[in-house]
Design an enzyme around this catalytic site. Structure first.
Site, short mmCIF file in Angstrom:
data_model
loop_
_atom_site.label_atom_id
_atom_site.label_comp_id
_atom_site.label_asym_id
_atom_site.label_seq_id
_atom_site.Cartn_x
_atom_site.Cartn_y
_atom_site.Cartn_z
N GLY A 42 7.44 3.85 -2.35
CA GLY A 42 8.07 4.86 -4.28
C GLY A 42 6.50 4.97 -4.31
N ASN A 46 3.47 2.04 -4.63
CA ASN A 46 1.76 2.50 -3.07
C ASN A 46 1.12 1.85 -4.52
OD1 ASN A 46 4.34 2.76 -1.72
ND2 ASN A 46 3.96 4.82 -1.17
N ASP A 255 -1.02 8.42 -1.62
CA ASP A 255 -1.03 7.67 -2.19
C ASP A 255 -1.78 6.02 -2.66
OD1 ASP A 255 1.23 7.99 -3.70
OD2 ASP A 255 2.38 6.81 -2.20
#
Ligand code: RIB
Length: 312
Positions: A42, A46, A255
């Protein structure tokens, strides 16, 4: 800003279901994969985990399902030292999941099924208002409703908290959201979808970044994978090359970049410097299989940077 930056993430949590495959299948084809890896993902989770591993004080505002994935997600946040007071449970919806394919060229495709993430409401964000106001930096993405992200950015701007928007997955963006964005960080696909301009080459990406800049953000960083990133603001336009590594899985690299960027900016580093070192953090993450399990600690990042500086 504080020496240990305070970062708040309002965003998504997923369970990543990663299959490694020789190549991406064609329509209707059944393909035999190499291996399967399940882990925490996600974009919001992250970015929070990346920042926590690099030494920030992190709080998360999110929603998970009342299920085994939700319980695991909460445990994983706690194991990373992340404040979970505003990680809520949705009694109706399942936790978000993300089936992912990664091929032998280290390219991936991702499907998200948001589930409980779409239950995170502007009211939930208002309940966490103090968390946002106390942060140095707020990070948001688009795996929760846009109205929720917008509310978080309104609170942040009124408290002069720096806002980082990762417009992923790409979606139509309200003008107000872009106007409340300090730093917008799309990848090449997302900037193309938002601006309608190709970002195939570095110079195209620079032009696309400029087209996004006029929509409101103070700075735009377009991440370009192994080709690095471009950074554009009112004064400058620079290309920051990537750190060459042997890539096996790019999942979550964007991320990691954003989590690292938030930490480094929170520590007071100039934006161009922060982009360079965040690229190093992202490079390290693609050398390992899996999403959050591939994210470096601060010691690993510092050692990698020191080695590369010696080699230069
Ligand atoms: O950016 C990578 C992430 O996108 C994965 O962890 C997946 O869960 C999706 O949110």
């Amino acid at each position: 800003m504080a020496s240990q930056p305070r970062i708040c993430v309002v965003g998504s949590c997923m369970i990543d279901l990663i299959s490694r495959v020789p190549r991406l299948p064609t329509l209707g084809e059944t393909l035999v994969g190499h291996s399967f890896h399940m882990g925490y993902g996600g974009k919001g989770a992250n970015q929070a985990t990346a920042a926590a591993r690099l030494g920030a004080q992190v709080s998360m505002v999110a929603k998970v399902g009342r299920d085994v994935f939700g319980d695991g997600t909460l445990e994983n946040f706690r194991a990373n030292g992340i404040d979970t007071r505003f990680v809520l449970t949705d009694p109706e919806r399942f936790s978000g999941v993300a089936p992912i394919l990664v091929d032998d060229r280290a390219e991936n495709v991702i499907v998200i099924v948001p589930g409980a993430n779409y239950g995170l409401s502007p009211d939930d964000v208002r309940a966490a208002e103090a968390q946002i106001q106390q942060a140095d930096i707020l990070c948001c993405q688009l795996e929760v409703p846009v109205a929720t992200t917008l509310e978080a950015f309104r609170i942040a701007r009124s408290a002069r908290v720096v806002t980082i928007l990762n417009p992923a997955p790409a979606a139509p963006l309200p003008d107000e959201l872009l106007a409340l964005t300090d730093i917008c960080v799309p990848n090449e696909v997302e900037v193309q979808m938002i601006t309608g301009r190709s970002a195939q080459s570095v110079s195209d990406a620079m032009e696309a970044a400029r087209a996004l800049l006029v929509k409101g953000p103070r700075s735009v960083i377009v991440t370009l994978g192994s080709r690095g990133a471009v950074l554009v603001d009112a004064e400058t336009g620079v290309h920051v090359p990537s750190f060459p590594v042997e890539a096996v899985d790019p999942t979550g690299a964007g991320d990691e970049f954003i989590g690292a960027l938030a930490v480094l900016l929170g520590e007071g580093r100039p934006l161009a410097d922060a982009v360079r070192d965040a690229s190093a953090a992202a490079a390290l993450s693609v050398t390992r299989i899996g999403t959050q399990v591939s994210f470096p600690t601060r010691a690993e990042l510092d050692e990698f940077l020191a080695t590369r500086q010696e080699a230069a």
